[in-house]
Design a protein around this motif. Structure first.
Motif, PDB file in Angstrom:
ATOM      1  N   UNK A 154     -32.588 -38.440  37.892  1.00 47.61           N
ATOM      2  CA  UNK A 154     -33.877 -38.783  37.421  1.00 47.61           C
ATOM      3  C   UNK A 154     -34.331 -39.856  38.208  1.00 47.61           C
ATOM      4  N   UNK A 155     -33.828 -40.875  38.659  1.00 48.45           N
ATOM      5  CA  UNK A 155     -34.335 -41.940  39.336  1.00 48.45           C
ATOM      6  C   UNK A 155     -35.280 -41.288  40.215  1.00 48.45           C
ATOM      7  N   UNK A 156     -34.710 -40.237  41.258  1.00 46.04           N
ATOM      8  CA  UNK A 156     -35.511 -39.610  42.302  1.00 46.04           C
ATOM      9  C   UNK A 156     -36.750 -38.936  41.627  1.00 46.04           C
ATOM     10  N   UNK A 157     -36.447 -38.200  40.571  1.00 49.52           N
ATOM     11  CA  UNK A 157     -37.606 -37.420  39.899  1.00 49.52           C
ATOM     12  C   UNK A 157     -38.909 -38.305  39.463  1.00 49.52           C
ATOM     13  N   UNK A 158     -38.405 -39.288  39.047  1.00 42.37           N
ATOM     14  CA  UNK A 158     -39.429 -40.515  38.616  1.00 42.37           C
ATOM     15  C   UNK A 158     -40.153 -40.883  39.670  1.00 42.37           C
ATOM     16  N   UNK A 159     -39.319 -41.037  40.909  1.00 35.90           N
ATOM     17  CA  UNK A 159     -40.254 -41.469  42.031  1.00 35.90           C
ATOM     18  C   UNK A 159     -41.084 -40.324  42.483  1.00 35.90           C
ATOM     19  N   UNK A 160     -40.718 -39.122  42.557  1.00 32.33           N
ATOM     20  CA  UNK A 160     -41.368 -37.982  43.100  1.00 32.33           C
ATOM     21  C   UNK A 160     -42.698 -37.958  42.229  1.00 32.33           C
ATOM     22  N   UNK A 161     -42.363 -38.216  40.758  1.00 31.05           N
ATOM     23  CA  UNK A 161     -43.707 -37.816  39.911  1.00 31.05           C
ATOM     24  C   UNK A 161     -44.753 -39.112  40.027  1.00 31.05           C
ATOM     25  N   UNK A 162     -44.181 -40.311  40.479  1.00 34.66           N
ATOM     26  CA  UNK A 162     -45.193 -41.387  40.704  1.00 34.66           C
ATOM     27  C   UNK A 162     -45.791 -41.187  42.291  1.00 34.66           C
ATOM     28  N   UNK A 163     -45.116 -40.546  43.258  1.00 33.00           N
ATOM     29  CA  UNK A 163     -45.807 -40.275  44.496  1.00 33.00           C
ATOM     30  C   UNK A 163     -46.738 -38.995  44.265  1.00 33.00           C
ATOM     31  N   UNK A 164     -46.587 -38.091  43.269  1.00 29.79           N
ATOM     32  CA  UNK A 164     -47.511 -37.088  43.175  1.00 29.79           C
ATOM     33  C   UNK A 164     -48.587 -37.253  42.147  1.00 29.79           C
ATOM     34  N   UNK A 188     -40.141 -40.867  25.888  1.00 30.47           N
ATOM     35  CA  UNK A 188     -41.327 -40.301  25.079  1.00 30.47           C
ATOM     36  C   UNK A 188     -41.436 -38.873  25.548  1.00 30.47           C
ATOM     37  N   UNK A 189     -42.559 -38.311  24.876  1.00 32.18           N
ATOM     38  CA  UNK A 189     -42.744 -36.892  24.796  1.00 32.18           C
ATOM     39  C   UNK A 189     -42.836 -36.319  26.367  1.00 32.18           C
ATOM     40  N   UNK A 190     -43.711 -37.163  27.075  1.00 32.31           N
ATOM     41  CA  UNK A 190     -43.909 -37.040  28.412  1.00 32.31           C
ATOM     42  C   UNK A 190     -42.685 -37.815  29.230  1.00 32.31           C
ATOM     43  N   UNK A 191     -41.906 -37.226  29.656  1.00 28.67           N
ATOM     44  CA  UNK A 191     -40.640 -37.927  30.316  1.00 28.67           C
ATOM     45  C   UNK A 191     -41.041 -38.447  31.587  1.00 28.67           C
ATOM     46  N   UNK A 192     -42.212 -38.024  32.173  1.00 27.56           N
ATOM     47  CA  UNK A 192     -42.906 -38.674  33.528  1.00 27.56           C
ATOM     48  C   UNK A 192     -43.213 -40.145  33.296  1.00 27.56           C
ATOM     49  N   UNK A 193     -43.435 -40.159  31.881  1.00 26.17           N
ATOM     50  CA  UNK A 193     -43.767 -41.787  31.800  1.00 26.17           C
ATOM     51  C   UNK A 193     -42.574 -42.513  31.194  1.00 26.17           C
ATOM     52  N   UNK A 194     -41.351 -41.989  31.030  1.00 19.81           N
ATOM     53  CA  UNK A 194     -40.309 -42.534  30.533  1.00 19.81           C
ATOM     54  C   UNK A 194     -39.210 -43.347  31.489  1.00 19.81           C
ATOM     55  N   UNK A 195     -38.195 -43.308  31.111  1.00 20.74           N
ATOM     56  CA  UNK A 195     -37.114 -43.954  31.959  1.00 20.74           C
ATOM     57  C   UNK A 195     -35.799 -43.142  31.434  1.00 20.74           C
ATOM     58  N   UNK A 196     -35.706 -42.011  31.366  1.00 19.46           N
ATOM     59  CA  UNK A 196     -34.602 -41.206  31.110  1.00 19.46           C
ATOM     60  C   UNK A 196     -33.293 -41.677  32.054  1.00 19.46           C
ATOM     61  N   UNK A 197     -33.853 -42.159  33.278  1.00 18.17           N
ATOM     62  CA  UNK A 197     -32.639 -42.730  34.252  1.00 18.17           C
ATOM     63  C   UNK A 197     -31.948 -43.903  33.576  1.00 18.17           C
ATOM     64  N   UNK A 198     -32.435 -44.624  32.874  1.00 15.92           N
ATOM     65  CA  UNK A 198     -31.968 -45.897  32.229  1.00 15.92           C
ATOM     66  C   UNK A 198     -30.995 -45.264  31.065  1.00 15.92           C
TER      67      UNK A 198
END
Length: 548
Positions: free
Chosen positions: A419-429, A509-519
């Motif tokens: 999830x940490x990597x997924x959020x990093x990819x979401x930020x980069x994209x 949140x509903x949009x997991x790209x804005x959340x911190x599921x990794x935490x």
């Protein structure tokens, strides 16, 4: 061994051939040479029941979001609560089986309720008049939860009843085979059924499950004359309450130094006598003989005098409880495979060439891990461990279960890293504020599912063996229900953690790209590590029961 047989009504009939699927499984994995054919026939029903249960549960959060239009947190919490309810109702089935009906009649009755609920759920997705009333879907879902849940402990206990309890090797092989059967049913559910639901709709998906359950029920009934039946001997809760009341009545009496002076008569119910143990000595007072324990006709008052074995039954349950609590968090991790892991996968790249991978089908790798590792454990790990430990099964039940708890820690760490990597990819994209999938492949979820699967081979099978072996003869279904209840509580724990972390921290949140599921995953991994330490403390102090 002979005393154990006295508590069973054995019907001497010639066994019929097992279902071809189960026969193939036994030949392929070679872990069930000592399992009778009638038991494999019953396992065919377990295969169908589990395929249906997982066919509903694996994709439930998706069904709630797409058909009943619930948000991410609500759908995940509802799915976890439903799964928890499935296992909470195990206590009802176990109580009825141990007290009144026996495992067979209880199984038949609750499988009928299971079938009716599945029919209602199917109709709620196909009839337009019911589609506008979500209550019809929830009624069907909770009838399924009630029927399937109440049948679960009876299914495993009824299968184990086909063996002599002294044959630990055969009993261990049975529980491995039993769990393998469950897993293969889950494999079909996580692939074939999920694919049908995603590509052809919920009506066809649930309709196929209805047919499968009907076949399983017919299969079970057809083997009725080949089974062994254990007589119910009355309410185990009543027996435990009698000990508490009798001990309280005699609180002012002193225990004799010679324990042979306690009331240790053999009961007429065929229950094996248990040796007296030093823990909870206050309860031993229930077995002190006194004149007031008997009526003028010489009849013993069961609320004033109990046998030492009856006292030890209650002690057995009390000794199980601290260890039992430590299994709950593993169940919470397992529950997340069909809730949080699915929602994580929905925002990852699900394309593999021209194939679209349903996020819920990633649980297949959990199943494949169990299928591959179960025979590996029985055929490789057990013989090697036996050389060092001297135990027939390689590890004690608690050692095996504890190793599984460690794998739960590893699984959550893996999920957190992904999830940490997924959020990093979401930020980069530049997709943080968009509810769309990132380019990271969903296949990166495979390790966390595999780790959960390997953990199940250790923890879940070890837990079932432990609770059945340590259960008093009169409470086997009830103790297996306690084991399954950990899964219920695990579902509720997941629901509570999800809700609280969202309310307090807003991580999901509903949009997991804005959340911190990794935490969230890191939090659960920390809790799992703490839970493992507590387990080691209680397990190292646990005293196994001893039969006289």
């Amino acid at each position: 061994m002979e005393e154990a047989r006295e508590s069973l009504l054995v019907v001497e009939e010639e066994s019929q051939s097992p279902n071809e699927v189960l026969k193939l499984i036994s030949e392929l994995f070679g872990i069930c040479e000592s399992i009778s054919l009638d038991c494999k026939l019953k396992s065919g029903t377990e295969f169908c029941v589990c395929m249906v249960y997982y066919g509903v549960s694996r994709n439930l959060s998706v069904y709630l979001k797409t058909e009943l239009f619930e948000d991410s947190v609500t759908a995940a919490a509802q799915a976890s609560t439903w799964q928890g309810t499935c296992f909470a109702t195990t206590l009802i089935g176990a109580y009825v089986a141990d007290s009144y009906w026996g495992n067979y009649l209880t199984l038949v009755s609750f499988l009928v309720i299971f079938f009716i609920g599945l029919v209602l759920l199917t109709l709620s997705t196909s009839l337009s008049i019911l589609k506008h009333f979500p209550v019809a879907s929830f009624l069907g879902l909770y009838m399924i939860a009630f029927g399937a849940g109440a049948a679960k402990p009876c299914m495993s206990a009824f299968g184990a009843d086909q063996f002599d309890t002294a044959d630990t090797t055969a009993m261990g092989s049975f529980f491995s085979f039993y769990y393998l059967t469950i897993t293969i049913g889950a494999l079909f559910a996580g692939t074939v059924i999920v694919w049908i639901q995603d590509n052809y709709g919920w009506t066809l998906g649930f309709g196929v499950l209805t047919i499968v359950l009907g076949i399983g029920f017919t299969n079970f009934i057809s083997g009725s004359k080949f089974y062994r039946y254990r007589k119910p001997i009355g309410s185990p809760l009543t027996r435990m309450c009698q000990v508490i009341v009798a001990a309280t009545r005699k609180f002012n009496l002193d225990l004799p130094e010679d324990e042979s002076l306690l009331h240790n008569a053999t009961e007429n119910s065929g229950i094996r006598k248990l040796e007296s143990t030093p823990e909870f000595r206050f309860l031993n007072k229930a077995s002190i003989l006194s004149a007031s324990d008997f009526t003028p006709t010489g009849t013993c008052n069961p609320w004033s005098l109990c046998t030492t074995s009856q006292v030890e039954e209650l002690k057995s349950i009390l000794r199980l409880l601290p260890v039992w609590t430590t299994f709950i968090l593993f169940a919470s991790v397992s529950t997340q495979e069909s809730t949080v892991f699915v929602e994580q996968g929905m925002l990852m790249n699900t394309r593999l060439g021209s194939l679209n991978i349903p996020p819920a089908s990633l649980t297949t790798f959990d199943v494949l891990a169990v299928i591959a590792f179960t025979p590996f454990y029985d055929k490789i790990i057990v013989p090697v461990a036996r050389r060092f430990t001297g135990k027939d099964r390689g590890f004690s039940h608690l050692q095996r279960a504890g190793i599984g708890l460690f794998f739960a820690v590893l699984a959550m760490v893996s999920a957190a890293i992904v999830e940490t990597k997924r959020l990093e990819v979401a930020t980069n994209e530049g997709l943080v504020h968009e509810t769309v999938a990132v380019s990271m492949s969903i296949l990166w979820q495979i390790p966390q599912h595999v780790l959960v699967g390997v953990g199940e081979v250790f923890n879940q099978i070890g837990m079932l063996e432990f609770f059945y072996d340590q259960a008093p003869d009169s409470m086997r279904s009830l103790c297996l229900a306690l084991a399954l209840l950990t899964i219920a509580l695990g579902g509720y724990v997941t629901s509570i953690i999800l809700t609280m972390t969202d309310l307090v921290f807003g991580w999901i949140p509903d949009n997991l790209n804005e959340g911190h599921l990794d935490r969230f995953f890191w939090l659960v991994s920390g809790l799992c590590m703490l839970n493992l330490a507590v387990f080691v403390y209680f397990a190292s102090r646990y005293r196994y029961k001893r039969n006289s």
